[in-house]
Design an enzyme around this catalytic site. Structure first.
Site, PDB file in Angstrom:
ATOM      1  N   ARG A  66      -6.389 -14.341  -1.145  1.00 26.71           N
ATOM      2  CA  ARG A  66      -6.855 -13.449  -2.210  1.00 26.71           C
ATOM      3  C   ARG A  66      -6.792 -14.164  -3.556  1.00 26.71           C
ATOM      4  O   ARG A  66      -6.147 -15.210  -3.703  1.00 26.71           O
ATOM      5  CB  ARG A  66      -6.005 -12.174  -2.271  1.00 26.71           C
ATOM      6  CG  ARG A  66      -4.566 -12.443  -2.601  1.00 26.71           C
ATOM      7  CD  ARG A  66      -3.782 -11.201  -2.975  1.00 26.71           C
ATOM      8  NE  ARG A  66      -2.370 -11.511  -3.100  1.00 26.71           N
ATOM      9  CZ  ARG A  66      -1.811 -12.120  -4.134  1.00 26.71           C
ATOM     10  NH1 ARG A  66      -2.556 -12.497  -5.161  1.00 26.71           N
ATOM     11  NH2 ARG A  66      -0.515 -12.370  -4.161  1.00 26.71           N
ATOM     12  N   GLY A  67      -7.428 -13.568  -4.546  1.00 27.44           N
ATOM     13  CA  GLY A  67      -7.310 -14.081  -5.897  1.00 27.44           C
ATOM     14  C   GLY A  67      -5.936 -13.781  -6.476  1.00 27.44           C
ATOM     15  O   GLY A  67      -5.194 -12.944  -5.963  1.00 27.44           O
ATOM     16  N   GLY A  68      -5.603 -14.490  -7.543  1.00 32.44           N
ATOM     17  CA  GLY A  68      -4.374 -14.187  -8.257  1.00 32.44           C
ATOM     18  C   GLY A  68      -3.194 -15.050  -7.849  1.00 32.44           C
ATOM     19  O   GLY A  68      -3.330 -16.045  -7.142  1.00 32.44           O
ATOM     20  N   HIS A 121       5.110  -7.202  -1.682  1.00 34.21           N
ATOM     21  CA  HIS A 121       4.761  -5.936  -1.036  1.00 34.21           C
ATOM     22  C   HIS A 121       5.966  -5.458  -0.235  1.00 34.21           C
ATOM     23  O   HIS A 121       6.661  -6.265   0.398  1.00 34.21           O
ATOM     24  CB  HIS A 121       3.581  -6.097  -0.072  1.00 34.21           C
ATOM     25  CG  HIS A 121       2.311  -6.537  -0.723  1.00 34.21           C
ATOM     26  ND1 HIS A 121       1.698  -5.831  -1.734  1.00 34.21           N
ATOM     27  CD2 HIS A 121       1.520  -7.624  -0.498  1.00 34.21           C
ATOM     28  CE1 HIS A 121       0.589  -6.458  -2.103  1.00 34.21           C
ATOM     29  NE2 HIS A 121       0.463  -7.547  -1.373  1.00 34.21           N
ATOM     30  N   SER A 165      -1.033  -3.758  -9.077  1.00 36.11           N
ATOM     31  CA  SER A 165      -1.642  -5.087  -9.033  1.00 36.11           C
ATOM     32  C   SER A 165      -2.982  -5.035  -8.318  1.00 36.11           C
ATOM     33  O   SER A 165      -3.207  -4.169  -7.465  1.00 36.11           O
ATOM     34  CB  SER A 165      -0.713  -6.064  -8.300  1.00 36.11           C
ATOM     35  OG  SER A 165       0.542  -6.132  -8.933  1.00 36.11           O
ATOM     36  N   GLY A 170      -5.816  -7.749  -6.405  1.00 33.08           N
ATOM     37  CA  GLY A 170      -6.172  -9.090  -5.937  1.00 33.08           C
ATOM     38  C   GLY A 170      -7.229  -8.984  -4.862  1.00 33.08           C
ATOM     39  O   GLY A 170      -7.039  -8.262  -3.878  1.00 33.08           O
ATOM     40  N   ILE A 219      -5.677  -3.356  -3.840  1.00 37.29           N
ATOM     41  CA  ILE A 219      -4.754  -2.917  -4.884  1.00 37.29           C
ATOM     42  C   ILE A 219      -3.404  -2.520  -4.283  1.00 37.29           C
ATOM     43  O   ILE A 219      -3.318  -2.157  -3.109  1.00 37.29           O
ATOM     44  CB  ILE A 219      -5.334  -1.734  -5.693  1.00 37.29           C
ATOM     45  CG1 ILE A 219      -5.676  -0.546  -4.779  1.00 37.29           C
ATOM     46  CG2 ILE A 219      -6.570  -2.172  -6.456  1.00 37.29           C
ATOM     47  CD1 ILE A 219      -6.300   0.634  -5.501  1.00 37.29           C
ATOM     48  N   ALA A 220      -2.373  -2.616  -5.116  1.00 41.98           N
ATOM     49  CA  ALA A 220      -1.024  -2.213  -4.711  1.00 41.98           C
ATOM     50  C   ALA A 220      -0.396  -1.427  -5.857  1.00 41.98           C
ATOM     51  O   ALA A 220      -0.299  -1.926  -6.980  1.00 41.98           O
ATOM     52  CB  ALA A 220      -0.178  -3.434  -4.373  1.00 41.98           C
ATOM     53  N   CYS A 273       2.717 -12.196 -10.497  1.00 40.61           N
ATOM     54  CA  CYS A 273       1.372 -12.548 -10.965  1.00 40.61           C
ATOM     55  C   CYS A 273       1.388 -13.763 -11.894  1.00 40.61           C
ATOM     56  O   CYS A 273       0.479 -13.953 -12.701  1.00 40.61           O
ATOM     57  CB  CYS A 273       0.693 -11.363 -11.635  1.00 40.61           C
ATOM     58  SG  CYS A 273       0.634  -9.917 -10.556  1.00 40.61           S
TER      59      CYS A 273
END
Length: 199
Positions: free
Chosen positions: A66-68, A73, A133, A135, A147-148, A164
């Site tokens: 993923r991005g970021g 989690h 967040s 990503g 999303i989270a 991040c």
């Protein structure tokens, strides 16, 4: 749009399922939203740097696509994975991120939690503290990851990383404002606002 409530799942298992779904979908495939929680895990995004993992203790670290940067989690955090054909919807990735931020802010406003965004730092904040967040990964015009939202969780694992990629980034969660908040109820509101944005 198909909604799946998946309960609590291993990160790597779900990540493989997202990649598989995205690889085999075609122009007629329905978009899907996967709602779940994860067992404790740190995930590094494509821009993630090892030095941002300060003290992982016994928590597994997964290098994701993923991005970021790095995030955490765990149970009590609402994760929503967005498997969407953005090319079919004529959506750019920045527009999608902005819409996801709007959805998160709407959920938080429903609970009278004053939320905001910050330029150059995707996600949603309450004051200076991060509460959600974002990503994503785009492949062949289709997204996965998502999303989270911190609902009612143990935030202490965030102390083992620079969330991040930001040193000393403080995290918060919805239960700081509503101690008895239930993740299942928050999930229902998120779906409601999501379907308002994306038919």
């Amino acid at each position: 749009m198909i909604i799946h409530n998946l309960g609590i799942k291993d990160y790597t298992e779900i990540w493989e399922q997202m990649k598989e779904f995205t690889a085999i979908r075609d122009s007629n495939s329905y978009d899907e939203l996967w709602l779940l929680e994860h067992y404790p895990v740190y995930t590094q995004g494509q821009a993630g740097k090892p030095e941002h993992v300060l003290n992982p203790n016994s928590i597994k670290i997964v290098q994701s696509d993923r991005g970021g940067q790095v995030t955490y989690h765990g149970p009590g955090q609402l994760v929503a994975y967005v498997l969407m054909d953005i090319r079919r919807r004529n959506l750019g990735i920045r527009t999608l991120v902005a819409k996801l931020e709007e959805i998160l802010i709407s959920v938080l406003e429903h609970y009278r939690i004053p939320a905001n965004i910050r330029s150059g730092a995707p996600g949603v904040y309450v004051g200076e503290k991060k509460i959600a967040s974002i990503g994503l990964r785009v492949k062949n015009g289709c997204t996965y990851h998502g999303i989270a939202l911190n609902v009612n969780m143990d935030l202490s694992p965030f102390l083992g990383i620079n969330p991040c990629g930001f040193a000393k980034m403080e995290m918060t969660q919805m239960s700081h404002f509503h101690p008895n908040i239930q993740l299942e109820e928050v999930s229902q509101h998120l779906v409601q606002y999501f379907l308002t944005q994306f038919k």
